[in-house]
Design a protein around this motif. Structure first.
Motif, PDB file in Angstrom:
ATOM      1  N   GLN A  42      -3.364  -0.643   0.033  1.00 28.27           N
ATOM      2  CA  GLN A  42      -2.268  -1.743  -0.328  1.00 28.27           C
ATOM      3  C   GLN A  42      -1.918  -3.098   0.790  1.00 28.27           C
ATOM      4  OE1 GLN A  42       0.325   0.612   3.096  1.00 28.27           O
ATOM      5  NE2 GLN A  42       1.274   1.862   1.058  1.00 28.27           N
ATOM      6  N   LEU A  53       4.695  -4.888  -0.259  1.00 31.47           N
ATOM      7  CA  LEU A  53       4.131  -3.238  -0.619  1.00 31.47           C
ATOM      8  C   LEU A  53       4.757  -1.938  -0.839  1.00 31.47           C
ATOM      9  CD1 LEU A  53       3.033  -4.505   3.172  1.00 31.47           C
ATOM     10  CD2 LEU A  53       0.754  -4.158   1.504  1.00 31.47           C
ATOM     11  N   SER A  56       4.022  -1.003  -4.241  1.00 29.39           N
ATOM     12  CA  SER A  56       2.821  -0.529  -4.998  1.00 29.39           C
ATOM     13  C   SER A  56       3.015   0.716  -4.682  1.00 29.39           C
ATOM     14  CB  SER A  56       2.128  -1.378  -3.034  1.00 29.39           C
ATOM     15  OG  SER A  56       1.980  -0.419  -2.102  1.00 29.39           O
TER      16      SER A  56
END
Length: 62
Positions: A42, A53, A56
């Protein structure tokens, strides 16, 4: 389960306890390693834009 009882009778409770504790510790270490690897993925996938994030990809836990 019978194998564990037989092992305790043959080798003693101390040896069986040691094997049990090592087994539990190994499982916890595997979880810790998986968590650290996921955090690294991450961190390195972060491209600097807000919300990166959240989007992801998440690896599945073994």
């Amino acid at each position: 389960m019978e194998e564990w009882i037989k092992l305790a009778g043959d080798q003693g409770a101390a040896v069986m306890l040691a094997f049990f504790l090592v087994y539990r510790m190994e499982r916890k270490l595997d979880t810790l390693i998986w968590t650290v690897q996921r955090q690294n993925e991450q961190l390195f996938s972060f491209s600097g834009r807000p919300g990166a994030l959240k989007n992801s990809t998440h690896a599945k836990k073994p």
